[in-house]
Design a protein around this motif. Sequence first.
Motif, PDB file in Angstrom:
ATOM      1  N   UNK A   1       6.132  19.339  -1.742  1.00  0.00           N
ATOM      2  CA  UNK A   1       7.120  18.786  -0.814  1.00  0.00           C
ATOM      3  C   UNK A   1       6.696  17.413  -0.303  1.00  0.00           C
ATOM      4  N   UNK A   2       5.399  17.251  -0.037  1.00  0.00           N
ATOM      5  CA  UNK A   2       4.899  15.954   0.409  1.00  0.00           C
ATOM      6  C   UNK A   2       5.051  14.911  -0.694  1.00  0.00           C
ATOM      7  N   UNK A   3       4.775  15.324  -1.933  1.00  0.00           N
ATOM      8  CA  UNK A   3       4.921  14.396  -3.064  1.00  0.00           C
ATOM      9  C   UNK A   3       6.364  13.919  -3.187  1.00  0.00           C
TER      10      UNK A   3
ATOM     11  N   UNK B   1       2.781  10.848  -6.655  1.00  0.00           N
ATOM     12  CA  UNK B   1       2.393  11.907  -7.580  1.00  0.00           C
ATOM     13  C   UNK B   1       1.481  12.894  -6.861  1.00  0.00           C
ATOM     14  N   UNK B   2       1.373  14.071  -7.400  1.00  0.00           N
ATOM     15  CA  UNK B   2       0.652  15.134  -6.704  1.00  0.00           C
ATOM     16  C   UNK B   2      -0.849  14.876  -6.611  1.00  0.00           C
ATOM     17  N   UNK B   3      -1.374  14.108  -7.549  1.00  0.00           N
ATOM     18  CA  UNK B   3      -2.805  13.799  -7.472  1.00  0.00           C
ATOM     19  C   UNK B   3      -3.111  12.931  -6.254  1.00  0.00           C
ATOM     20  N   UNK B   4      -2.199  12.005  -5.917  1.00  0.00           N
ATOM     21  CA  UNK B   4      -2.381  11.163  -4.729  1.00  0.00           C
ATOM     22  C   UNK B   4      -2.306  12.013  -3.466  1.00  0.00           C
TER      23      UNK B   4
ATOM     24  N   UNK C   1       0.841  -1.193   0.000  1.00  0.00           N
ATOM     25  CA  UNK C   1       0.000   0.000   0.000  1.00  0.00           C
ATOM     26  C   UNK C   1       0.882   1.252   0.000  1.00  0.00           C
ATOM     27  N   UNK C   2       0.451   2.248  -0.715  1.00  0.00           N
ATOM     28  CA  UNK C   2       1.225   3.487  -0.780  1.00  0.00           C
ATOM     29  C   UNK C   2       1.135   4.214   0.562  1.00  0.00           C
ATOM     30  N   UNK C   3       2.121   5.045   0.864  1.00  0.00           N
ATOM     31  CA  UNK C   3       2.059   5.820   2.109  1.00  0.00           C
ATOM     32  C   UNK C   3       0.820   6.709   2.136  1.00  0.00           C
TER      33      UNK C   3
ATOM     34  N   UNK D   1      -5.366  12.816  -0.613  1.00  0.00           N
ATOM     35  CA  UNK D   1      -5.259  12.639   0.830  1.00  0.00           C
ATOM     36  C   UNK D   1      -5.513  13.945   1.579  1.00  0.00           C
ATOM     37  N   UNK D   2      -5.029  15.043   1.038  1.00  0.00           N
ATOM     38  CA  UNK D   2      -5.299  16.337   1.657  1.00  0.00           C
ATOM     39  C   UNK D   2      -6.794  16.626   1.666  1.00  0.00           C
ATOM     40  N   UNK D   3      -7.480  16.188   0.617  1.00  0.00           N
ATOM     41  CA  UNK D   3      -8.922  16.385   0.531  1.00  0.00           C
ATOM     42  C   UNK D   3      -9.637  15.695   1.702  1.00  0.00           C
TER      43      UNK D   3
END
Length: 254
Positions: free
Chosen positions: A38-40, A46-49, A10-12, A53-55
């Motif tokens: 920076x989180x990406x 990728x920034x969409x992931x 699973x991705x972080x 999560x931020x959403x």
Amino acid sequence: MPATSRPSRARPSIAEYLAEAIFSGRYRPGDFVPKEVDLAQQFSLNRSAVRSDLRMLVDVGIIERISGHGSKVRDYEAWNILDAQVTDWMTRYAAPNPRIQREILAFRLDVEPYVAMTAARRATARDLVAIEEAFDGMGKHLNDASGDPQRRLHSEYDVAFHVAIFKATHNIVWAQLSHILRPSIHLLIETSNISATDPEDSLERHRQVMESIRARRPSEAFHAAQAVLAGTASALGIEPGESTLGGQAIPPGD
């Protein structure tokens, strides 16, 4: 034979990472969390992931996106603390936070004396068994070895005791609310049980609630529930405040 593929890891979770940081107090209301880019880079996503999560945190009121600046932690009043995900994060990650604890305690003081009073009028034999089993579990694990598993068991039975009283009202809203509130109740109970200096006295206060419900004495149940929560406030070092409804109200007669 077909080749078996390795299970994908699973991705972080950026949501989990930030929730832990916010609830533990590393980021406080008004602070900006790390920027999306920076989180990406930090988590190789990728920034969409990251945006997804931020959403999750935006949707439950914990952070807000400010165009051109990033994401800022919102004031506690904006947090949806009754959301199942938020209460789960709170239970797992929250550092002792007097403000959040005070708000939860004040709510319980407003509600639980009336819940106990209603349970004293409506509890069935099955309800009384559930309350008694939870109480017996509290007593069994009260003086066990002081390791974490025993403390957790005592706290779990303590939570079950209060949830059983909510259910004993036989009101569908109260019963459902007990599920929503369970993590918040657990947060206070686990913390207060660790810091309590009078565990035997606390158990006795719970017994008074149980006996008042069993004896069909609503007014006594009301006051006994108040006493339990006063003990919780004392263990946490919290003054709930004079505006608390349950702390001032006089219950109707039995």
